[in-house]
Design a protein around this motif. Structure first.
Motif, PDB file in Angstrom:
ATOM      1  N   ARG A 109       0.824  -1.217   0.000  1.00  0.00           N
ATOM      2  CA  ARG A 109       0.000   0.000   0.000  1.00  0.00           C
ATOM      3  C   ARG A 109       0.852   1.258   0.000  1.00  0.00           C
ATOM      4  NH1 ARG A 109      -3.224  -2.476   4.026  1.00  0.00           N
ATOM      5  NH2 ARG A 109      -2.176  -1.224   5.624  1.00  0.00           N
ATOM      6  N   ASN A 110       2.082   1.121   0.500  1.00  0.00           N
ATOM      7  CA  ASN A 110       2.955   2.287   0.659  1.00  0.00           C
ATOM      8  C   ASN A 110       4.127   2.292  -0.312  1.00  0.00           C
ATOM      9  OD1 ASN A 110       2.076   3.909   3.276  1.00  0.00           O
ATOM     10  ND2 ASN A 110       1.720   1.732   3.678  1.00  0.00           N
ATOM     11  N   GLY A 111       4.009   1.548  -1.417  1.00  0.00           N
ATOM     12  CA  GLY A 111       4.973   1.655  -2.500  1.00  0.00           C
ATOM     13  C   GLY A 111       6.112   0.661  -2.504  1.00  0.00           C
ATOM     14  N   PHE A 112       6.119  -0.307  -1.585  1.00  0.00           N
ATOM     15  CA  PHE A 112       7.176  -1.308  -1.559  1.00  0.00           C
ATOM     16  C   PHE A 112       7.109  -2.153  -2.825  1.00  0.00           C
ATOM     17  CE2 PHE A 112       8.976  -5.440  -0.338  1.00  0.00           C
ATOM     18  CZ  PHE A 112      10.128  -5.067   0.332  1.00  0.00           C
ATOM     19  N   ALA A 113       8.259  -2.366  -3.472  1.00  0.00           N
ATOM     20  CA  ALA A 113       8.319  -3.128  -4.718  1.00  0.00           C
ATOM     21  C   ALA A 113       8.566  -4.607  -4.410  1.00  0.00           C
ATOM     22  CB  ALA A 113       9.415  -2.588  -5.624  1.00  0.00           C
ATOM     23  N   ALA A 114       7.592  -5.438  -4.698  1.00  0.00           N
ATOM     24  CA  ALA A 114       7.747  -6.870  -4.459  1.00  0.00           C
ATOM     25  C   ALA A 114       8.802  -7.455  -5.394  1.00  0.00           C
ATOM     26  CB  ALA A 114       6.417  -7.582  -4.661  1.00  0.00           C
ATOM     27  N   LEU A 115       9.528  -8.432  -4.879  1.00  0.00           N
ATOM     28  CA  LEU A 115      10.524  -9.206  -5.635  1.00  0.00           C
ATOM     29  C   LEU A 115      11.682  -8.358  -6.142  1.00  0.00           C
ATOM     30  CD1 LEU A 115       8.161 -11.655  -7.560  1.00  0.00           C
ATOM     31  CD2 LEU A 115       9.249 -11.941  -5.331  1.00  0.00           C
ATOM     32  N   GLU A 116      11.988  -7.278  -5.428  1.00  0.00           N
ATOM     33  CA  GLU A 116      13.194  -6.492  -5.683  1.00  0.00           C
ATOM     34  C   GLU A 116      14.274  -6.908  -4.680  1.00  0.00           C
ATOM     35  OE1 GLU A 116      14.179  -3.634  -7.779  1.00  0.00           O
ATOM     36  OE2 GLU A 116      12.693  -4.715  -8.960  1.00  0.00           O
ATOM     37  N   PRO A 117      15.555  -6.832  -5.085  1.00  0.00           N
ATOM     38  CA  PRO A 117      16.631  -7.106  -4.120  1.00  0.00           C
ATOM     39  C   PRO A 117      16.546  -6.148  -2.933  1.00  0.00           C
ATOM     40  CG  PRO A 117      17.474  -7.069  -6.367  1.00  0.00           C
ATOM     41  CD  PRO A 117      16.071  -6.561  -6.439  1.00  0.00           C
ATOM     42  N   THR A 118      16.435  -6.687  -1.757  1.00  0.00           N
ATOM     43  CA  THR A 118      16.105  -5.905  -0.564  1.00  0.00           C
ATOM     44  C   THR A 118      16.984  -6.335   0.593  1.00  0.00           C
ATOM     45  OG1 THR A 118      13.792  -5.821  -1.301  1.00  0.00           O
ATOM     46  CG2 THR A 118      14.208  -5.273   1.004  1.00  0.00           C
ATOM     47  N   VAL A 119      17.313  -5.391   1.464  1.00  0.00           N
ATOM     48  CA  VAL A 119      17.909  -5.736   2.752  1.00  0.00           C
ATOM     49  C   VAL A 119      16.904  -5.337   3.824  1.00  0.00           C
ATOM     50  CG1 VAL A 119      19.263  -3.574   2.788  1.00  0.00           C
ATOM     51  CG2 VAL A 119      19.838  -5.442   4.342  1.00  0.00           C
ATOM     52  N   VAL A 120      16.567  -6.299   4.662  1.00  0.00           N
ATOM     53  CA  VAL A 120      15.574  -6.110   5.723  1.00  0.00           C
ATOM     54  C   VAL A 120      16.294  -6.104   7.061  1.00  0.00           C
ATOM     55  CG1 VAL A 120      13.473  -7.001   6.811  1.00  0.00           C
ATOM     56  CG2 VAL A 120      13.871  -7.363   4.345  1.00  0.00           C
ATOM     57  N   VAL A 121      16.029  -5.107   7.880  1.00  0.00           N
ATOM     58  CA  VAL A 121      16.557  -5.046   9.238  1.00  0.00           C
ATOM     59  C   VAL A 121      15.388  -5.221  10.199  1.00  0.00           C
ATOM     60  CG1 VAL A 121      17.740  -3.641  10.968  1.00  0.00           C
ATOM     61  CG2 VAL A 121      18.452  -3.531   8.559  1.00  0.00           C
ATOM     62  N   TRP A 122      15.477  -6.274  11.018  1.00  0.00           N
ATOM     63  CA  TRP A 122      14.435  -6.580  12.003  1.00  0.00           C
ATOM     64  C   TRP A 122      15.122  -6.603  13.370  1.00  0.00           C
ATOM     65  CZ3 TRP A 122      11.037 -11.641  11.976  1.00  0.00           C
ATOM     66  CH2 TRP A 122       9.796 -11.360  12.566  1.00  0.00           C
ATOM     67  N   GLU A 123      15.356  -5.419  13.901  1.00  0.00           N
ATOM     68  CA  GLU A 123      16.181  -5.260  15.104  1.00  0.00           C
ATOM     69  C   GLU A 123      15.324  -4.978  16.333  1.00  0.00           C
ATOM     70  OE1 GLU A 123      19.952  -2.549  16.735  1.00  0.00           O
ATOM     71  OE2 GLU A 123      18.835  -1.920  14.952  1.00  0.00           O
ATOM     72  N   GLY A 124      15.572  -5.758  17.389  1.00  0.00           N
ATOM     73  CA  GLY A 124      14.916  -5.496  18.663  1.00  0.00           C
ATOM     74  C   GLY A 124      13.420  -5.720  18.656  1.00  0.00           C
TER      75      GLY A 124
END
Length: 289
Positions: A162-177
């Motif tokens: 809904r907020n413009g995230f591009a599916a199946l693009e090379p991504t780095v995800v940070v899930w901290e704390g």
């Protein structure tokens, strides 16, 4: 989590502000951290700019609550390096999942060249957005997209797209704390959605608490009880020996699993800083398959 801004997010911001105030032997520079603090925390962070005061304050925190402050410092630098490595390797977008008062979107070199998505609980994010508007010029935040989402009740993929995230693009995800405050189904569903949403070769960086702390096998000192009293109890953890298999079942290959004590050995010890981060706080990195 409760419908209010996270107290533990403020405490991590305090630890980052204290580190920034150290000057020549700091391991990262986070000038925005102090802007996320209110009341007494902000006064402490400003006083810490006088080096003897800052050092005494850090020692007091470490004596009363052994482990959390140097753990937050070490993991911040380790995650910074992993994100920069991913950007150098071709990641086209960054997802800060449960962003709290993370300021990587504004301080890491080169990150402004990619889209950054900050997904967080609406209450915490509302506070952060207000503070960011007052601290960061508009041209330095155009690449940042805010995604309010409660992972306990909402679908992450729908909120992101809904907020413009591009599916199946090379991504780095940070899930901290974050994982240690969720339920097992929420962690499981989030990992599966991340594997579906991002391109093969994308990277997930997450922190977690050793499950044996929650089971009473490992003594973590007074900090778990302290966060429980603040209304943010730890509810989930992984056993390190089982993490690789767990991730593999959900489409991820474990690349790195390091305790924050090991990270402190990497970053703090070379500076002559003998600060004892905790073994039960851990940072892992995994590749999307």
């Amino acid at each position: 989590m409760q419908n209010k801004a996270s107290r533990t997010a403020q405490q991590v911001a305090l630890f980052r502000a204290l580190e920034t105030a150290r000057g020549h032997d700091r391991v990262f520079d986070d000038p925005l951290a102090v802007r996320f603090l209110g009341g007494g925390y902000r006064l402490l962070a400003r006083a810490a700019k006088v080096r003897p005061v800052g050092l005494r304050l850090s020692r007091f925190i470490d004596t009363r609550w052994p482990g959390p402050r140097p753990s937050a410092v070490a993991r911040t630098r380790l995650i910074d390096d992993l994100v920069l490595e991913s950007l150098g390797g071709g990641a086209r977008q960054v997802l800060l999942l449960g962003a709290g008062y993370d300021s990587r979107a504004y301080r890491l070199p080169g990150i402004e060249r990619v889209a950054v998505f900050e997904a967080d609980h609406p209450a915490t994010q509302a506070v952060k957005r207000r503070l960011i508007r007052g601290a960061v010029r508009p041209e330095r935040r155009r690449h940042v997209h805010f995604v309010p989402v409660d992972l306990l009740v909402e679908d992450l993929g729908e909120a992101l797209q809904r907020n413009g995230f591009a599916a199946l693009e090379p991504t780095v995800v940070v899930w901290e704390g974050v994982t240690n405050y969720l339920t097992e189904p929420a962690v499981d569903q989030t990992l599966r959605r991340l594997a579906d949403l991002t391109a093969t070769g994308s990277r997930l960086i997450l922190t977690y608490v050793d499950r044996r702390v929650l089971d009473g096998v490992i003594d973590a000192g007074p900090w778990p009880e302290a966060v429980k009293r603040q209304g943010e109890p730890w509810t989930f953890g992984f056993e390190p020996a089982r993490l690789g298999g767990y991730l593999a079942e959900r489409g991820l290959r474990l690349e790195l699993d390091m305790s924050t004590r090991d990270a402190a050995d990497r970053y703090l010890e070379p500076l002559g800083r003998h600060e004892q981060a905790a073994t039960f706080y851990r940072v892992a990195a995994a590749e999307i398959q």
